[in-house]
Scaffold this motif. Structure first.
Motif, PDB file in Angstrom:
ATOM      1  N   TYR A 286      14.861 -19.826  -5.763  1.00 38.20           N
ATOM      2  CA  TYR A 286      13.599 -20.097  -4.823  1.00 38.20           C
ATOM      3  C   TYR A 286      12.331 -20.390  -6.038  1.00 38.20           C
ATOM      4  O   TYR A 286      12.205 -19.936  -6.844  1.00 38.20           O
ATOM      5  N   HIS A 287      11.611 -21.516  -5.405  1.00 35.55           N
ATOM      6  CA  HIS A 287      10.267 -22.037  -6.035  1.00 35.55           C
ATOM      7  C   HIS A 287       9.185 -21.937  -5.267  1.00 35.55           C
ATOM      8  O   HIS A 287       9.291 -22.149  -4.092  1.00 35.55           O
ATOM      9  N   ILE A 288       8.133 -21.404  -5.930  1.00 35.56           N
ATOM     10  CA  ILE A 288       6.853 -21.732  -5.421  1.00 35.56           C
ATOM     11  C   ILE A 288       5.927 -22.460  -6.258  1.00 35.56           C
ATOM     12  O   ILE A 288       5.731 -21.916  -7.533  1.00 35.56           O
ATOM     13  N   ALA A 289       5.623 -23.487  -6.097  1.00 38.14           N
ATOM     14  CA  ALA A 289       5.040 -24.324  -7.375  1.00 38.14           C
ATOM     15  C   ALA A 289       3.677 -24.915  -6.845  1.00 38.14           C
ATOM     16  O   ALA A 289       3.303 -25.236  -5.591  1.00 38.14           O
ATOM     17  N   GLN A 290       2.872 -25.182  -7.707  1.00 41.90           N
ATOM     18  CA  GLN A 290       1.636 -25.867  -7.898  1.00 41.90           C
ATOM     19  C   GLN A 290       1.378 -26.811  -8.849  1.00 41.90           C
ATOM     20  O   GLN A 290       1.708 -26.564 -10.151  1.00 41.90           O
ATOM     21  N   ILE A 291       0.758 -27.922  -8.847  1.00 43.82           N
ATOM     22  CA  ILE A 291       0.570 -29.175  -9.656  1.00 43.82           C
ATOM     23  C   ILE A 291      -1.048 -28.492 -10.305  1.00 43.82           C
ATOM     24  O   ILE A 291      -1.806 -28.621  -9.560  1.00 43.82           O
ATOM     25  N   ILE A 292      -0.991 -28.255 -11.530  1.00 41.90           N
ATOM     26  CA  ILE A 292      -2.231 -27.931 -12.001  1.00 41.90           C
ATOM     27  C   ILE A 292      -2.872 -29.107 -12.897  1.00 41.90           C
ATOM     28  O   ILE A 292      -4.129 -29.063 -13.207  1.00 41.90           O
ATOM     29  N   ASP A 293      -1.989 -29.907 -13.368  1.00 47.23           N
ATOM     30  CA  ASP A 293      -2.705 -31.318 -13.774  1.00 47.23           C
ATOM     31  C   ASP A 293      -1.765 -32.573 -13.615  1.00 47.23           C
ATOM     32  O   ASP A 293      -0.600 -32.318 -13.615  1.00 47.23           O
ATOM     33  N   GLU A 294      -2.414 -33.486 -13.641  1.00 48.49           N
ATOM     34  CA  GLU A 294      -1.348 -34.825 -13.571  1.00 48.49           C
ATOM     35  C   GLU A 294      -2.008 -35.961 -14.642  1.00 48.49           C
ATOM     36  O   GLU A 294      -3.391 -35.805 -14.787  1.00 48.49           O
TER      37      GLU A 294
END
Length: 343
Positions: A286-294
């Protein structure tokens, strides 16, 4: 005497019965054999029989079943027809294209060199020299109802067609401006994201229930204002090369697929910067993800990739136009009724 005559007569009847049975089998075999030699395509007076069609059809059929993991795929509706009928159309087109190419190569006097033929032999020998690969290879041949000799023949034909392709497309060029324009128009292909990821690995059924419960608890904390970064530092089972727990450094779509799966990548790349995903379930956990930069990969770093992709597109277009002209000048007869009952 009567007893002897009766015994002889009985044996005679048995022998006639056996002979009749054998004859019936031979007749059936003859019809099966003659059926396999029926012409299904005629291209510039060159005939392609049902046996050749079946070999190619079985390859596509087996690939479709294995890739979809659906034994019933042949009977599903696809493009307004049964999938098996769509496959038959595909095989007809492949055989026409392949035959036209081989005929053209012959007209041009093109042949494979000894070294090119040897590469094909080496490829097959390398498969056979590996025990696991050899077993898979022969199992595959059995499934598609082919054999090593036919497999090799097909590889040699494909190699010759590739030689023709290179000859026809050798003058295709690409300008720098074309590549830069493609980069600007398709910048999302080169999007790179940096992600904080709470990854809870699952290795067995018992862990699955435990990790799913933990994932739900962590998601509840995040929704109540908890820091995903702090929770990742504590719970995530990802450790990057620099030792930073729970943080995946910049990557492009496709680069983490082998590690985390296509579902993870699809969900992550649909997020905006700062957005947190829902719980993502994959084969590994299981994953919980957040994009912190791009950011976007610089043009110079992907220039070679763009050049290769665009040049192939242009070459494919040139070659297809060439094939279209060959087809216009050719006499092609199709006998589709002879493949109608193939499943």
């Amino acid at each position: 005497m009567n007893k002897i005559l009766k015994t002889v007569k009985t044996h005679k009847i048995k022998i006639i019965g056996v002979v009749g049975f054998i004859v019936a089998i031979l007749v059936a075999m003859f019809f099966v054999f003659s059926s396999s030699l029926q012409t299904v395509l005629e291209i510039n007076n060159e005939k392609i029989n049902k046996k050749e069609f079946l070999m190619r059809y079985n390859i596509l059929k087996q690939n479709a079943i294995e890739m979809s993991n659906r034994p019933d795929i042949l009977d599903i509706e696809y493009s307004g027809m049964k999938y098996k009928d769509w496959l038959k159309n595909k095989v007809i087109e492949l055989l026409i294209t392949e035959t036209l190419c081989l005929q053209e190569a012959k007209k041009r006097g093109m042949k494979l060199t000894f070294a090119e033929e040897q590469e094909v032999n080496n490829y097959i020998n390398n498969i056979k020299n590996d025990k696991y690969a050899r077993e898979m290879f022969y199992e595959y041949l059995k499934k598609i109802k082919s054999n090593e000799e036919l497999f090799k023949k097909q590889l040699l034909r494909e190699r010759l067609i590739d030689k023709l392709y290179k000859e026809i497309t050798k003058n295709v060029t690409l300008k720098e401006q074309e590549m830069k324009q493609y980069y600007e128009n398709n910048k999302n292909e080169y999007r790179m994201v940096k992600v904080v990821d709470i990854f809870l690995r699952v290795e067995n059924e018992q862990q699955k229930a435990e990790k799913e419960k933990l994932a739900n608890q962590l998601m509840a904390k995040i929704k109540n204002g908890g820091s995903i970064f702090d929770l990742a530092q504590k719970y995530s089972e990802i450790t990057t090369k620099n030792g930073q727990k729970g943080v995946i450094d910049y990557f492009r779509k496709g680069e983490k697929e082998s590690e985390f799966g296509s579902v993870f990548e699809e969900k992550v790349f649909n997020l905006k910067k700062g957005e947190i995903s829902e719980i993502i379930q994959t084969l590994n956990g299981y994953h919980i993800a957040q994009i912190i930069d791009e950011k976007f990969a610089p043009y110079e770093s992907v220039k070679g990739e763009i050049e290769q992709s665009l040049k192939k597109q242009k070459k494919d277009k040139v070659f297809q136009e060439y094939l279209n002209e060959l087809r216009k000048k050719s006499v092609i007869k199709e006998f589709r009724n002879r493949i109608a009952t193939i499943n």
